[in-house]
Scaffold this motif. Structure first.
Motif, mmCIF file in Angstrom:
data_model
loop_
_atom_site.group_PDB
_atom_site.id
_atom_site.type_symbol
_atom_site.label_atom_id
_atom_site.label_comp_id
_atom_site.label_asym_id
_atom_site.label_seq_id
_atom_site.Cartn_x
_atom_site.Cartn_y
_atom_site.Cartn_z
ATOM 1 N N ILE A 48 -31.627 8.182 18.154
ATOM 2 C CA ILE A 48 -31.574 6.764 17.522
ATOM 3 C C ILE A 48 -30.615 7.551 16.813
ATOM 4 O O ILE A 48 -29.472 6.506 16.419
ATOM 5 C CB ILE A 48 -33.114 6.394 16.568
ATOM 6 C CG1 ILE A 48 -32.143 5.512 16.296
ATOM 7 C CG2 ILE A 48 -33.391 7.309 15.247
ATOM 8 C CD1 ILE A 48 -32.310 4.369 16.971
ATOM 9 N N ILE A 49 -30.237 9.009 16.020
ATOM 10 C CA ILE A 49 -28.947 8.969 15.407
ATOM 11 C C ILE A 49 -27.955 9.248 15.547
ATOM 12 O O ILE A 49 -26.312 8.433 15.816
ATOM 13 C CB ILE A 49 -29.117 10.748 14.348
ATOM 14 C CG1 ILE A 49 -30.506 10.381 13.706
ATOM 15 C CG2 ILE A 49 -28.502 11.124 13.674
ATOM 16 C CD1 ILE A 49 -30.762 11.298 12.883
ATOM 17 N N LEU A 50 -27.356 9.479 16.967
ATOM 18 C CA LEU A 50 -26.614 9.817 17.794
ATOM 19 C C LEU A 50 -26.417 8.285 17.856
ATOM 20 O O LEU A 50 -25.028 7.446 18.282
ATOM 21 C CB LEU A 50 -26.703 10.832 19.034
ATOM 22 C CG LEU A 50 -27.328 11.764 18.858
ATOM 23 C CD1 LEU A 50 -27.300 12.522 19.615
ATOM 24 C CD2 LEU A 50 -25.945 12.791 18.006
ATOM 25 N N ALA A 88 -16.610 11.122 20.680
ATOM 26 C CA ALA A 88 -16.492 11.427 22.231
ATOM 27 C C ALA A 88 -17.258 12.598 22.289
ATOM 28 O O ALA A 88 -18.525 12.636 22.876
ATOM 29 C CB ALA A 88 -15.966 11.777 22.397
ATOM 30 N N VAL A 89 -17.633 13.372 21.592
ATOM 31 C CA VAL A 89 -18.532 14.564 21.056
ATOM 32 C C VAL A 89 -20.373 13.853 20.602
ATOM 33 O O VAL A 89 -20.756 14.486 21.779
ATOM 34 C CB VAL A 89 -18.625 15.763 20.106
ATOM 35 C CG1 VAL A 89 -19.468 16.755 20.420
ATOM 36 C CG2 VAL A 89 -16.746 16.273 20.048
ATOM 37 N N LEU A 90 -20.086 13.349 19.986
ATOM 38 C CA LEU A 90 -21.913 12.537 19.536
ATOM 39 C C LEU A 90 -21.886 11.898 21.065
ATOM 40 O O LEU A 90 -23.492 11.556 20.858
ATOM 41 C CB LEU A 90 -21.298 11.909 18.382
ATOM 42 C CG LEU A 90 -21.038 12.680 17.427
ATOM 43 C CD1 LEU A 90 -20.773 11.684 16.108
ATOM 44 C CD2 LEU A 90 -22.066 13.681 17.023
ATOM 45 N N GLY A 94 -25.286 11.963 23.677
ATOM 46 C CA GLY A 94 -26.312 11.165 23.008
ATOM 47 C C GLY A 94 -26.309 9.934 25.247
ATOM 48 O O GLY A 94 -27.047 9.192 25.262
ATOM 49 N N ALA A 95 -25.290 10.432 25.753
ATOM 50 C CA ALA A 95 -25.628 10.333 27.116
ATOM 51 C C ALA A 95 -26.315 11.318 27.250
ATOM 52 O O ALA A 95 -27.689 10.638 28.162
ATOM 53 C CB ALA A 95 -24.500 10.472 27.347
ATOM 54 N N PHE A 132 -21.822 2.593 30.321
ATOM 55 C CA PHE A 132 -20.861 2.995 30.454
ATOM 56 C C PHE A 132 -19.500 1.803 30.701
ATOM 57 O O PHE A 132 -18.727 2.758 30.554
ATOM 58 C CB PHE A 132 -21.003 2.316 32.436
ATOM 59 C CG PHE A 132 -22.757 3.067 33.023
ATOM 60 C CD1 PHE A 132 -21.763 4.402 32.946
ATOM 61 C CD2 PHE A 132 -23.172 2.893 33.558
ATOM 62 C CE1 PHE A 132 -22.717 5.515 33.472
ATOM 63 C CE2 PHE A 132 -24.630 3.574 34.077
ATOM 64 C CZ PHE A 132 -23.862 4.814 34.697
ATOM 65 N N ILE A 133 -19.613 1.149 30.389
ATOM 66 C CA ILE A 133 -18.341 0.174 29.736
ATOM 67 C C ILE A 133 -17.679 1.287 28.535
ATOM 68 O O ILE A 133 -16.635 1.335 28.161
ATOM 69 C CB ILE A 133 -18.586 -1.436 29.389
ATOM 70 C CG1 ILE A 133 -18.483 -2.283 30.383
ATOM 71 C CG2 ILE A 133 -17.506 -1.782 28.383
ATOM 72 C CD1 ILE A 133 -19.130 -3.185 30.543
ATOM 73 N N GLU A 134 -18.331 1.527 27.184
ATOM 74 C CA GLU A 134 -17.992 2.303 26.270
ATOM 75 C C GLU A 134 -17.970 3.546 26.451
ATOM 76 O O GLU A 134 -16.829 4.003 26.021
ATOM 77 C CB GLU A 134 -19.185 2.295 25.410
ATOM 78 C CG GLU A 134 -19.413 2.286 24.196
ATOM 79 C CD GLU A 134 -20.867 3.022 23.595
ATOM 80 O OE1 GLU A 134 -19.932 2.956 22.013
ATOM 81 O OE2 GLU A 134 -21.567 2.529 23.393
#
Length: 481
Positions: A48-50, A88-90, A94-95, A132-134
């Protein structure tokens, strides 16, 4: 005010006992219940944080990029570029955690996803598309620096922002459905007449979404502002740090200012929807009219110890009335009551921190309006550093209050949590593996972000490639060809 005194044992011991009761919940429960609960607590609490950064960070990047482009501000453009790299790292983390969660739902809770998979499939599918869009537009935005027309490049942040909002709405719609189930009938024990759109747009979805969406801006805004507050405490008071503090703190200020009102609206009619949860929030052992606001305290053997009661305020906050009663735990069968102390303290921690952050931003902007800059005061910067972790604690406490307060139901009034779990005892292995994975990812992300920040302070905007031909080598090869 009046205090309720007594001679309670250690609060931590009582809370631990209650937590054990929540987790164990009886010897006849399926073997997978305890590890499933702990697995979901770990996965959701970490993810939830990510997820907050995926929701709120793109909007802050958009503002910084817009300022840099239309006000010809290179500092703002540099901020947007750096924030996108950190985002991008975060997002990658999250992925991973989101993928783990998608597999967990069916593995840990077959009694939920089996009968109700058709009901919940739509929001999960749409959330996957939003993800996927994001991801696609994050890649386009990162690659587009210096390669795309400036205005078109700026516009690529817009789908990122919208996708984060849509994904959040879809996920929250599932949780709102658990609190206010809709879109199906049960006939002879079978789930029939499924309407996934009615399930997705249930009675609670908009207010729960709004509450979570605003919370994400509080978490990200205060956390990012705290990073630059650390730099300002170390004497880095250049334009980069001041703007890096101002943009996220502005977002966090708006979110903190409106969140108490959203929370109050969300809590409206909770006594009618989930009276046991409201009674646990208020630590109301009996139905009182008017009901006091009970601060602190702990319930032991049916008695409340160590609480401070503020007359009338409980009825006013919970029921929008000075006289209307708040239903007590005495009206709820024991088997339908949640773990009261955990629910009560989680709720009060959330509200307490939210109130503190609300007061802080009001003080800051009133002082700013009167010509005083509190960022020149070290005590205020120290508070800003702490505000990020405080917002995270409030977020986690809010989810604990929501989820634990709904127990013993996974789908309120329809499906009990033990009935949703599987009878698979080896889930402990999955829990251990997930804990190791998340620990490694957390350490790795912290090292990467610290390395990026150090290089940026040294003036290196791009990381060097550890291998591959240099430009000179390419030219030489081209000549020889």
């Amino acid at each position: 005010m009046r205090a309720v005194h007594g001679g309670p044992p250690e609060i931590g011991h009582v809370m631990l006992q209650e937590l054990e009761l929540l987790l164990l919940a009886g010897g006849s429960d399926p073997a997978g219940l305890l590890p499933a609960r702990q697995q979901m607590a770990l996965s959701l609490g970490w993810h939830i944080i990510l997820a907050c950064f995926g929701v709120a960070f793109p909007a802050m990047i958009l503002v910084a990029h817009w300022r840099g482009l239309y006000r010809d501000d290179p500092v703002a453009l540099r901020l947007a570029q750096r924030w996108a790299k950190a985002s991008a790292v975060l997002f990658a983390l999250g992925a991973v955690s989101g993928t783990v969660l998608s597999f967990e739902m069916g593995l840990l809770w077959p009694g939920l996803m089996g009968p109700f998979g058709d009901v919940l499939g739509l929001p999960f599918a749409l959330e996957g598309l939003a993800f996927f869009i994001e991801a696609i537009f994050i890649g386009i935005y990162l690659y587009g620096w210096g390669r795309m027309p400036p205005r078109l490049h700026l516009l690529t942040v817009v789908p990122m922002t919208i996708a984060g909002i849509v994904g959040t709405f879809c996920v929250i719609s599932v949780n709102a459905w658990m609190n206010a189930p809709a879109g199906f009938d049960i006939v002879d024990g079978e789930v029939v007449n499924v309407d996934p759109w009615a399930a997705m747009f249930n009675d609670l979805v908009f207010m729960q979404f709004l509450h979570m969406w605003v919370a994400a801006y509080m978490v990200v805004g205060f956390t990012v502002a705290g990073v630059y507050a650390v730099g300002m405490l170390k004497g880095r008071r250049d334009d980069h740090h001041r703007l890096g503090f101002t943009i996220p703190f502005g977002f966090a200020s708006v979110a903190a200012a409106i969140q108490p009102f959203i929370g109050h609206l969300l809590g409206g009619n909770l006594g009618d929807r989930q009276p046991a949860k409201l009674a646990a929030f208020e630590l109301a052992t009996t139905t009182e009219s008017p009901a006091p606001l009970r601060l602190g305290g702990i319930l032991i053997n049916g008695k409340v110890y160590g609480a401070i009661d503020i007359p009338y305020l409980g009825s006013l906050i919970a029921q929008n009335s000075l006289t209307e009663a708040v239903p007590g735990l005495d009206t709820i069968p024991l088997e339908d009551q949640p773990p009261v102390n955990i629910t009560h303290w989680a709720f009060q921690i959330m509200v307490g921190i939210g109130t503190l952050l609300f007061v802080a931003v009001v003080v800051h902007w009133v002082a700013r309006w009167r010509g005083r800059d509190l960022t020149q005061r070290r005590w205020f910067l120290r508070f800003c550093v702490a505000s990020g972790p405080l917002a995270v604690i409030a977020l986690e406490a809010g989810w604990i209050a929501t989820e634990v307060g709904r127990q013993p139901w996974v789908v309120y009034g329809v499906l009990r949590t033990p009935d949703a779990a599987g009878d698979y005892p080896h889930l402990w292995i999955l829990l251990a593996a997930t804990a190791l994975l998340y620990t490694g990812l957390t350490i790795g992300a912290a090292l990467v972000l610290r390395s990026m920040a150090r290089r940026w302070r040294e003036g290196d905007e791009d990381l060097p490639s550890p291998y591959g031909p240099t430009v000179g080598d390419q030219d030489t090869q081209g000549d020889s060809a």
